[in-house]
Scaffold this motif. Structure first.
Motif, PDB file in Angstrom:
ATOM      1  N   ARG A 172     -59.509   2.928 -11.530  1.00 41.40           N
ATOM      2  CA  ARG A 172     -60.499   3.769 -10.849  1.00 41.40           C
ATOM      3  C   ARG A 172     -60.604   5.146 -11.486  1.00 41.40           C
ATOM      4  NH1 ARG A 172     -64.005   1.141  -7.739  1.00 41.40           N
ATOM      5  NH2 ARG A 172     -63.104   0.097  -5.954  1.00 41.40           N
ATOM      6  N   GLY A 173     -59.756   5.451 -12.457  1.00 41.38           N
ATOM      7  CA  GLY A 173     -59.821   6.737 -13.137  1.00 41.38           C
ATOM      8  C   GLY A 173     -58.457   7.339 -13.399  1.00 41.38           C
ATOM      9  N   LEU A 174     -57.441   6.826 -12.740  1.00 41.23           N
ATOM     10  CA  LEU A 174     -56.101   7.370 -12.910  1.00 41.23           C
ATOM     11  C   LEU A 174     -55.459   6.952 -14.232  1.00 41.23           C
ATOM     12  CD1 LEU A 174     -54.761   6.772  -9.287  1.00 41.23           C
ATOM     13  CD2 LEU A 174     -55.619   8.898 -10.268  1.00 41.23           C
ATOM     14  N   ASP A 175     -55.937   5.861 -14.822  1.00 35.51           N
ATOM     15  CA  ASP A 175     -55.320   5.390 -16.072  1.00 35.51           C
ATOM     16  C   ASP A 175     -55.552   6.360 -17.226  1.00 35.51           C
ATOM     17  OD1 ASP A 175     -58.044   4.598 -15.992  1.00 35.51           O
ATOM     18  OD2 ASP A 175     -57.691   2.983 -17.421  1.00 35.51           O
ATOM     19  N   ARG A 232     -70.369  21.585 -15.690  1.00 35.63           N
ATOM     20  CA  ARG A 232     -71.145  20.649 -14.869  1.00 35.63           C
ATOM     21  C   ARG A 232     -70.527  19.245 -14.908  1.00 35.63           C
ATOM     22  NH1 ARG A 232     -76.618  19.504 -16.924  1.00 35.63           N
ATOM     23  NH2 ARG A 232     -76.637  17.395 -16.175  1.00 35.63           N
ATOM     24  N   ILE A 233     -70.146  18.791 -16.093  1.00 34.90           N
ATOM     25  CA  ILE A 233     -69.529  17.466 -16.240  1.00 34.90           C
ATOM     26  C   ILE A 233     -68.193  17.428 -15.511  1.00 34.90           C
ATOM     27  CG2 ILE A 233     -68.489  15.865 -17.896  1.00 34.90           C
ATOM     28  CD1 ILE A 233     -70.726  16.782 -19.880  1.00 34.90           C
ATOM     29  N   LEU A 234     -67.394  18.477 -15.664  1.00 36.50           N
ATOM     30  CA  LEU A 234     -66.089  18.536 -15.014  1.00 36.50           C
ATOM     31  C   LEU A 234     -66.224  18.472 -13.493  1.00 36.50           C
ATOM     32  CD1 LEU A 234     -63.142  18.712 -15.827  1.00 36.50           C
ATOM     33  CD2 LEU A 234     -63.323  21.187 -15.681  1.00 36.50           C
ATOM     34  N   VAL A 235     -67.163  19.227 -12.940  1.00 39.22           N
ATOM     35  CA  VAL A 235     -67.371  19.232 -11.489  1.00 39.22           C
ATOM     36  C   VAL A 235     -67.856  17.863 -11.005  1.00 39.22           C
ATOM     37  CG1 VAL A 235     -68.827  20.208  -9.656  1.00 39.22           C
ATOM     38  CG2 VAL A 235     -67.705  21.718 -11.299  1.00 39.22           C
ATOM     39  N   LYS A 236     -68.734  17.209 -11.767  1.00 36.72           N
ATOM     40  CA  LYS A 236     -69.250  15.893 -11.379  1.00 36.72           C
ATOM     41  C   LYS A 236     -68.209  14.788 -11.563  1.00 36.72           C
ATOM     42  CE  LYS A 236     -73.554  14.746 -12.045  1.00 36.72           C
ATOM     43  NZ  LYS A 236     -74.827  14.407 -12.719  1.00 36.72           N
ATOM     44  N   THR A 237     -67.199  15.023 -12.408  1.00 33.56           N
ATOM     45  CA  THR A 237     -66.167  14.017 -12.647  1.00 33.56           C
ATOM     46  C   THR A 237     -65.331  13.776 -11.397  1.00 33.56           C
ATOM     47  OG1 THR A 237     -66.043  14.477 -15.014  1.00 33.56           O
ATOM     48  CG2 THR A 237     -64.092  13.483 -14.010  1.00 33.56           C
ATOM     49  N   ILE A 238     -65.049  14.808 -10.645  1.00 29.43           N
ATOM     50  CA  ILE A 238     -64.165  14.693  -9.478  1.00 29.43           C
ATOM     51  C   ILE A 238     -64.695  13.669  -8.472  1.00 29.43           C
ATOM     52  CG2 ILE A 238     -63.132  15.950  -7.536  1.00 29.43           C
ATOM     53  CD1 ILE A 238     -63.136  18.419  -9.553  1.00 29.43           C
ATOM     54  N   PRO A 239     -65.929  13.790  -7.965  1.00 26.46           N
ATOM     55  CA  PRO A 239     -66.393  12.764  -7.026  1.00 26.46           C
ATOM     56  C   PRO A 239     -66.588  11.393  -7.700  1.00 26.46           C
ATOM     57  CG  PRO A 239     -68.139  14.365  -7.445  1.00 26.46           C
ATOM     58  CD  PRO A 239     -66.890  14.891  -8.082  1.00 26.46           C
ATOM     59  N   VAL A 279     -64.692  10.015  -9.990  1.00 30.19           N
ATOM     60  CA  VAL A 279     -63.386   9.355 -10.026  1.00 30.19           C
ATOM     61  C   VAL A 279     -62.939   8.987  -8.614  1.00 30.19           C
ATOM     62  CG1 VAL A 279     -60.934   9.681 -10.548  1.00 30.19           C
ATOM     63  CG2 VAL A 279     -62.667  10.381 -12.201  1.00 30.19           C
ATOM     64  N   LEU A 280     -63.084   9.911  -7.671  1.00 30.34           N
ATOM     65  CA  LEU A 280     -62.633   9.643  -6.301  1.00 30.34           C
ATOM     66  C   LEU A 280     -63.370   8.477  -5.659  1.00 30.34           C
ATOM     67  CD1 LEU A 280     -62.125  13.259  -4.894  1.00 30.34           C
ATOM     68  CD2 LEU A 280     -60.368  11.619  -5.589  1.00 30.34           C
ATOM     69  N   LEU A 281     -64.668   8.366  -5.941  1.00 32.60           N
ATOM     70  CA  LEU A 281     -65.474   7.297  -5.357  1.00 32.60           C
ATOM     71  C   LEU A 281     -65.459   6.026  -6.200  1.00 32.60           C
ATOM     72  CD1 LEU A 281     -68.561   9.434  -4.218  1.00 32.60           C
ATOM     73  CD2 LEU A 281     -66.680   8.581  -2.798  1.00 32.60           C
ATOM     74  N   GLY A 282     -64.956   6.131  -7.424  1.00 34.66           N
ATOM     75  CA  GLY A 282     -64.904   4.979  -8.308  1.00 34.66           C
ATOM     76  C   GLY A 282     -66.290   4.521  -8.743  1.00 34.66           C
ATOM     77  N   SER A 283     -67.243   5.415  -8.779  1.00 34.59           N
ATOM     78  CA  SER A 283     -68.623   5.073  -9.099  1.00 34.59           C
ATOM     79  C   SER A 283     -68.732   4.449 -10.485  1.00 34.59           C
ATOM     80  CB  SER A 283     -69.505   6.318  -9.059  1.00 34.59           C
ATOM     81  OG  SER A 283     -69.389   6.968  -7.830  1.00 34.59           O
ATOM     82  N   GLY A 284     -69.265   3.234 -10.555  1.00 35.37           N
ATOM     83  CA  GLY A 284     -69.520   2.557 -11.820  1.00 35.37           C
ATOM     84  C   GLY A 284     -68.275   2.168 -12.588  1.00 35.37           C
ATOM     85  N   ALA A 285     -67.109   2.238 -11.965  1.00 38.48           N
ATOM     86  CA  ALA A 285     -65.856   1.918 -12.686  1.00 38.48           C
ATOM     87  C   ALA A 285     -65.529   0.446 -12.583  1.00 38.48           C
ATOM     88  CB  ALA A 285     -64.713   2.741 -12.103  1.00 38.48           C
ATOM     89  N   TYR A 286     -65.319  -0.166 -13.730  1.00 39.48           N
ATOM     90  CA  TYR A 286     -64.738  -1.506 -13.817  1.00 39.48           C
ATOM     91  C   TYR A 286     -64.348  -1.805 -15.227  1.00 39.48           C
ATOM     92  CZ  TYR A 286     -69.507  -3.187 -14.988  1.00 39.48           C
ATOM     93  OH  TYR A 286     -70.754  -3.380 -15.528  1.00 39.48           O
TER      94      TYR A 286
END
Length: 150
Positions: free
Chosen positions: A53-56, A134-141, A143-150
Motif C-alpha cells: 500500500r506504500g510502506l514497502d 504539491r506532489i509531496l502533499v498529495k502523496t500522503i492521502p 498512500v494512506l488511502l491506497g489509491s491505485g496501488a496494486y
C-alpha cells in the motif's frame, strides 16, 4: 539515472521466486507497456499485501541518503522494463529516480505506461520547488488511502 543500475531497497512483499513466475502470469497482466502488474497477484505474501500500500518504499530513504534516488521524481524502472522502452521513454531516466512522483499522485496503476511516462516528462520539463511540494502533499492521502496501488 541515465541508465545506471543500482540496488533499490524495499521490503520484500513477494515470494522469493516471484520473478521466475512472471512468464506463467503474463496473460493476466493488467498494466500496459513493459510493466507487469496484477491487482490480486498470487506471488504476494500476506504481509506483502499490507506493505504494498506504500510502506514497502520506506527503505528507499536509504537510497536517497546514498544519493542514488530523490524523494520526488520518476519511479525507477527495472532493467527488464528499461530494455523494452521506446526511445522517447528514455527521457524519464534523465533525472534521479524518486520514491514518489507525479505518476503516483495522478492515478498510479490506473494509468497506462505511456501516460506515466508523459507525466514523468512533464515533471522533468516543469520542475519547481512548488511542484515538488504539491506532489509531496498529495502523496500522503494517496498512500494512506491506497489509491491505485496494486
Amino acid at each position: 539515472r541515465n541508465g545506471q543500475t543500482f540496488t533499490c531497497f524495499k521490503f520484500r512483499t513477494m515470494r522469493a521466486d516471484a520473478e521466475s513466475q512472471v512468464h506463467l502470469l503474463r496473460e493476466r497482466n493488467e498494466a500496459s507497456g513493459p510493466l507487469f502488474k496484477m491487482r490480486n497477484d498470487p506471488r504476494r505474501t500476506r504481509v506483502g499485501r499490507i506493505l504494498r500500500r506504500g510502506l514497502d518504499e520506506l527503505p528507499q530513504f536509504w537510497n536517497v541518503l546514498r544519493g542514488e534516488m530523490s524523494v520526488i521524481g520518476p519511479r525507477p524502472g527495472l532493467p527488464s522494463e528499461v530494455s523494452q522502452y521506446e526511445p522517447w521513454h528514455m527521457r524519464r531516466l534523465e533525472v534521479r529516480p524518486g520514491i514518489t512522483g507525479l505518476w503516483q499522485v495522478s492515478g498510479r496503476s490506473d494509468l497506462t505506461f505511456d501516460e506515466m511516462v508523459l507525466l514523468d516528462i512533464y515533471y522533468i520539463e516543469n520542475w519547481s520547488p512548488f511542484l515538488d511540494l504539491r506532489i509531496l502533499v498529495k502523496t500522503i492521502p494517496t498512500v494512506l488511502l491506497g489509491s491505485g496501488a496494486y
